[in-house]
Design an enzyme around this catalytic site. Structure first.
Site, PDB file in Angstrom:
ATOM      1  N   HIS A  75      -4.891   5.988   2.349  1.00 17.63           N
ATOM      2  CA  HIS A  75      -5.184   5.535   0.984  1.00 17.63           C
ATOM      3  C   HIS A  75      -4.218   4.471   0.470  1.00 17.63           C
ATOM      4  O   HIS A  75      -4.597   3.668  -0.384  1.00 17.63           O
ATOM      5  CB  HIS A  75      -5.149   6.723   0.008  1.00 17.63           C
ATOM      6  CG  HIS A  75      -6.297   7.665   0.189  1.00 17.63           C
ATOM      7  ND1 HIS A  75      -6.567   8.689  -0.687  1.00 17.63           N
ATOM      8  CD2 HIS A  75      -7.259   7.740   1.152  1.00 17.63           C
ATOM      9  CE1 HIS A  75      -7.633   9.355  -0.283  1.00 17.63           C
ATOM     10  NE2 HIS A  75      -8.067   8.806   0.841  1.00 17.63           N
ATOM     11  N   HIS A 109      24.106   8.703   5.308  1.00 18.88           N
ATOM     12  CA  HIS A 109      24.674   9.853   6.026  1.00 18.88           C
ATOM     13  C   HIS A 109      23.784  11.090   5.899  1.00 18.88           C
ATOM     14  O   HIS A 109      23.709  11.898   6.809  1.00 18.88           O
ATOM     15  CB  HIS A 109      26.085  10.155   5.512  1.00 18.88           C
ATOM     16  CG  HIS A 109      26.154  10.341   4.029  1.00 18.88           C
ATOM     17  ND1 HIS A 109      25.943   9.289   3.150  1.00 18.88           N
ATOM     18  CD2 HIS A 109      26.372  11.442   3.264  1.00 18.88           C
ATOM     19  CE1 HIS A 109      26.047   9.747   1.908  1.00 18.88           C
ATOM     20  NE2 HIS A 109      26.297  11.046   1.948  1.00 18.88           N
ATOM     21  N   ARG A 158     -12.232   0.864  -1.528  1.00 16.40           N
ATOM     22  CA  ARG A 158     -11.677   1.003  -2.876  1.00 16.40           C
ATOM     23  C   ARG A 158     -10.159   1.109  -2.853  1.00 16.40           C
ATOM     24  O   ARG A 158      -9.478   0.723  -3.819  1.00 16.40           O
ATOM     25  CB  ARG A 158     -12.289   2.214  -3.587  1.00 16.40           C
ATOM     26  CG  ARG A 158     -11.908   3.558  -3.008  1.00 16.40           C
ATOM     27  CD  ARG A 158     -12.723   4.685  -3.626  1.00 16.40           C
ATOM     28  NE  ARG A 158     -12.281   6.010  -3.184  1.00 16.40           N
ATOM     29  CZ  ARG A 158     -12.570   6.562  -2.013  1.00 16.40           C
ATOM     30  NH1 ARG A 158     -13.308   5.894  -1.125  1.00 16.40           N
ATOM     31  NH2 ARG A 158     -12.140   7.767  -1.712  1.00 16.40           N
TER      32      ARG A 158
END
Ligand code: RB5
Length: 141
Positions: free
Chosen positions: A94, A5, A128
């Site tokens: 990322h 809600h 990475r």
């Protein structure tokens, strides 16, 4: 999309915006302002993302915390609780976030809409960052 809600009004606002851009929305509820328990609506959406049946989720509750905490119980879910555009872009670049969690009671709806558009249009950088997100589901032994 899914909310309790506390996120219902924002969900309805964002759903209309997305439908105007021809996105097909699966709405897991809730469907009114009546007080409900957020896990009842977040689990079904997160389960579908976890199984790979849905690619992207947008969830909200009042603070965004309960929704995000629930969704992140699933190993293949990366739900990012974001309060601004910069965090939203980074959550894709990322973290390859597959769910955007929003604080339905604390940010302007127009800001949330800008964030949703950024979430949907920003790619994962990989490299990475891929190595890092692959380590997330690993549990300590
Ligand atoms: C409901 O009042 C509120 O607790 C909920 O929307 C959410 O903020 C929980 O994390």
């Amino acid at each position: 999309m899914a909310s309790d809600h506390g996120g219902f009004a924002m969900k309805e606002f964002l759903k209309r915006k997305l439908e105007n851009q021809a996105y097909k929305i699966i709405d897991f509820g809730t469907h009114s302002e009546e007080s409900v328990d957020y896990p009842d609506f977040i689990h079904p959406l997160a389960n579908e993302i976890n199984k790979g049946k849905i690619k992207t989720g947008i969830i909200m509750c009042g603070s965004g915390n309960g929704a995000q905490i629930t969704a992140n119980k699933y190993p293949n879910v990366r739900a990012a609780l974001c309060w601004n555009k910069e965090q939203t872009v980074l959550s894709r670049q990322h973290n390859n976030a597959n769910i955007l969690a929003l604080p339905g009671r604390y940010i302007p709806f127009e800001t949330a809409w800008e964030m949703v558009q950024l979430f949907l249009s920003t790619g994962f950088e990989g490299g990475r960052h891929l190595r890092r997100i692959e380590k997330i589901p690993q549990l300590l032994k």
